[in-house]
Design a protein around this motif. Structure first.
Motif, PDB file in Angstrom:
ATOM      1  N   UNK A  14     -10.308  40.438  12.104  1.00 42.82           N
ATOM      2  CA  UNK A  14      -9.894  41.075  10.847  1.00 42.82           C
ATOM      3  C   UNK A  14      -8.384  40.959  10.646  1.00 42.82           C
ATOM      4  N   UNK A  15      -7.888  39.729  10.611  1.00 39.77           N
ATOM      5  CA  UNK A  15      -6.441  39.578  10.397  1.00 39.77           C
ATOM      6  C   UNK A  15      -6.086  39.416   8.931  1.00 39.77           C
ATOM      7  N   UNK A  16      -7.090  39.308   8.046  1.00 41.32           N
ATOM      8  CA  UNK A  16      -6.847  39.278   6.609  1.00 41.32           C
ATOM      9  C   UNK A  16      -7.510  40.483   5.958  1.00 41.32           C
ATOM     10  N   UNK A  17      -6.855  41.110   4.968  1.00 41.35           N
ATOM     11  CA  UNK A  17      -7.510  42.183   4.225  1.00 41.35           C
ATOM     12  C   UNK A  17      -8.788  41.672   3.558  1.00 41.35           C
ATOM     13  N   UNK A  18      -9.750  42.566   3.366  1.00 39.83           N
ATOM     14  CA  UNK A  18     -11.029  42.152   2.807  1.00 39.83           C
ATOM     15  C   UNK A  18     -10.871  41.537   1.418  1.00 39.83           C
ATOM     16  N   UNK A  19      -9.908  42.041   0.637  1.00 41.94           N
ATOM     17  CA  UNK A  19      -9.743  41.478  -0.710  1.00 41.94           C
ATOM     18  C   UNK A  19      -9.315  40.015  -0.658  1.00 41.94           C
ATOM     19  N   UNK A  20      -8.529  39.662   0.385  1.00 38.77           N
ATOM     20  CA  UNK A  20      -8.124  38.267   0.530  1.00 38.77           C
ATOM     21  C   UNK A  20      -9.291  37.409   0.986  1.00 38.77           C
ATOM     22  N   UNK A  21     -10.090  37.949   1.880  1.00 38.88           N
ATOM     23  CA  UNK A  21     -11.290  37.225   2.324  1.00 38.88           C
ATOM     24  C   UNK A  21     -12.219  36.977   1.136  1.00 38.88           C
ATOM     25  N   UNK A  22     -12.359  37.986   0.263  1.00 42.40           N
ATOM     26  CA  UNK A  22     -13.222  37.837  -0.906  1.00 42.40           C
ATOM     27  C   UNK A  22     -12.713  36.725  -1.828  1.00 42.40           C
ATOM     28  N   UNK A  23     -11.404  36.643  -2.019  1.00 39.69           N
ATOM     29  CA  UNK A  23     -10.818  35.594  -2.856  1.00 39.69           C
ATOM     30  C   UNK A  23     -11.115  34.221  -2.264  1.00 39.69           C
ATOM     31  N   UNK A  24     -10.949  34.110  -0.944  1.00 39.02           N
ATOM     32  CA  UNK A  24     -11.164  32.819  -0.285  1.00 39.02           C
ATOM     33  C   UNK A  24     -12.633  32.417  -0.347  1.00 39.02           C
ATOM     34  N   UNK A  25     -13.520  33.389  -0.112  1.00 35.55           N
ATOM     35  CA  UNK A  25     -14.954  33.089  -0.166  1.00 35.55           C
ATOM     36  C   UNK A  25     -15.357  32.637  -1.565  1.00 35.55           C
ATOM     37  N   UNK A  26     -14.813  33.273  -2.567  1.00 36.15           N
ATOM     38  CA  UNK A  26     -15.113  32.870  -3.935  1.00 36.15           C
ATOM     39  C   UNK A  26     -14.664  31.435  -4.185  1.00 36.15           C
ATOM     40  N   UNK A  27     -13.506  31.069  -3.637  1.00 36.27           N
ATOM     41  CA  UNK A  27     -13.020  29.695  -3.806  1.00 36.27           C
ATOM     42  C   UNK A  27     -13.934  28.699  -3.070  1.00 36.27           C
ATOM     43  N   UNK A  28     -14.410  29.068  -1.892  1.00 37.24           N
ATOM     44  CA  UNK A  28     -15.299  28.183  -1.150  1.00 37.24           C
ATOM     45  C   UNK A  28     -16.605  27.937  -1.913  1.00 37.24           C
ATOM     46  N   UNK A  29     -17.087  28.959  -2.619  1.00 43.12           N
ATOM     47  CA  UNK A  29     -18.325  28.807  -3.382  1.00 43.12           C
ATOM     48  C   UNK A  29     -18.105  27.964  -4.643  1.00 43.12           C
ATOM     49  N   UNK A  30     -16.871  28.044  -5.192  1.00 37.39           N
ATOM     50  CA  UNK A  30     -16.567  27.279  -6.421  1.00 37.39           C
ATOM     51  C   UNK A  30     -15.121  26.798  -6.335  1.00 37.39           C
ATOM     52  N   UNK A  31     -14.874  25.721  -5.593  1.00 41.65           N
ATOM     53  CA  UNK A  31     -13.498  25.273  -5.354  1.00 41.65           C
ATOM     54  C   UNK A  31     -12.816  24.807  -6.633  1.00 41.65           C
ATOM     55  N   UNK A  32     -11.509  24.902  -6.633  1.00 36.90           N
ATOM     56  CA  UNK A  32     -10.692  24.351  -7.713  1.00 36.90           C
ATOM     57  C   UNK A  32      -9.315  24.031  -7.136  1.00 36.90           C
ATOM     58  N   UNK A  33      -8.588  23.211  -7.837  1.00 39.14           N
ATOM     59  CA  UNK A  33      -7.184  22.957  -7.494  1.00 39.14           C
ATOM     60  C   UNK A  33      -6.385  22.942  -8.785  1.00 39.14           C
ATOM     61  N   UNK A  34      -5.096  23.180  -8.669  1.00 39.18           N
ATOM     62  CA  UNK A  34      -4.254  23.316  -9.856  1.00 39.18           C
ATOM     63  C   UNK A  34      -3.206  22.220  -9.841  1.00 39.18           C
TER      64      UNK A  34
END
Length: 324
Positions: free
Chosen positions: A304-324
């Motif tokens: 648990x070295x990342x806050x859950x909100x950050x993990x949620x953001x990363x998981x969302x990106x893994x499910x639907x990746x994008x780049x800018x």
């Protein structure tokens, strides 16, 4: 100051332009971007503009001067097109008609200064000011290279002419806009959020948004043009305001656990805010994509070295990746 409509922001930004133009005209480029920001604050005390970034290495075509430095035209391209039309498109005739005349093309070299001023708490709620510092240079002698095309005449590659300045550098207003209003116009044109919208949403949801202001670390280069159907097309590209390149991500593929945590922390400290590694993974590609997968796998395994909100953001990106 709060304004509710995009059009209100557009009109308001227009109302600021005269004061900005006046400030540009009386501020010396040699004083630097910080002095420009101070001068703007004096002219527009409601806004604390911060000098965020300067991008250079570009030029645009200028006009024409003669051998004594006298101005012949302010618009090189228009002058050439008109002169060629008068010769019925015959380049050789154009060359012959100007034989013995000494004419030089000019170009403006410079850089773009981005300045930002926060309006509210939302990540995109800021004014962004683009001011160019320009210097006109005398470049190549027209017709001396026996051009066969318009490009060879107005902007030839190479050549022996050494550019010479025709005056001191000066500031010129390019654009002022409310970034949130511009991004809303993008959504009105195409309701599906673009990558920039998703990046700003991720910023707001993550530790980055609760710790720092987006405009302190990024500016957004915007473009607008009409397509072949005369419909507006909007583009927005985030640019990190780091001095120089982002740090190297110091972890080998398949690194996990404590060593990965240390690499993430080193990157974030170097850039200056939490989750910096994630946003540079999306934009500058300084961080490889495998890092996102490994951080989520670590979280699922109980690291648990990342806050859950950050993990949620990363998981969302893994499910639907994008780049800018």
């Amino acid at each position: 100051m709060t304004m509710k409509t995009n059009q209100a922001w557009i009109e308001y930004c227009k109302s600021l332009s005269p004061a900005i133009v006046e400030t540009c005209s009386r501020t010396a480029v040699s004083a630097g971007g910080t002095s420009l920001a101070r001068a703007l604050h004096g002219a527009l005390p409601d806004w604390q503009f911060r000098h965020a970034l300067a991008r250079g290495g570009w030029y645009r075509l200028g006009g024409i001067v003669d051998g004594q430095g006298q101005r012949v035209s302010d618009n090189l391209e228009q002058w050439v097109e008109d002169a060629l039309d008068a010769c019925d498109g015959d380049m050789q005739q154009l060359i012959d008609e100007h034989e013995g005349k000494t004419l030089y093309a000019t170009r403006f070299v410079g850089q773009t200064h981005y300045l930002t001023a926060n309006v509210g708490d939302a990540a995109d709620d800021f004014l962004q000011l683009e001011i160019e510092d320009l210097q006109e240079m005398k470049v190549h002698q027209l017709f001396s290279n026996e051009p066969t095309t318009l490009e060879e005449l107005v902007d030839p590659r190479g050549g022996k002419d050494v550019p010479m300045p025709l005056g001191l550098p000066f500031y010129k207003l390019r654009r002022i806009q409310h970034i949130g209003a511009f991004l809303q116009r993008m959504l009105a044109q195409k309701p599906e959020p673009a990558s920039i919208h998703r990046m700003l949403e991720d910023w707001s949801k993550s530790s980055a948004g609760s710790t720092s202001v987006y405009a302190n670390h990024w500016v957004i280069a915007t473009r607008e043009h009409l397509d072949r159907y005369h419909q507006p097309v909007f583009r927005a590209q985030p640019i990190a305001t780091l001095a120089g390149d982002p740090p190297e991500f110091d972890a080998a593929p398949e690194t996990t656990g404590l060593k990965l945590q240390e690499a993430l922390n080193r990157f974030d400290r170097a850039v200056g805010y939490p989750m910096a590694w994630y946003f540079h993974m999306l934009t500058t590609k300084a961080v490889p994509h495998w890092v996102a997968q490994s951080t989520v796998e670590d979280a699922l395994a109980g690291f648990a070295y990342l806050p859950q909100r950050d993990v949620d953001v990363i998981r969302s990106w893994l499910h639907r990746p994008y780049s800018v």
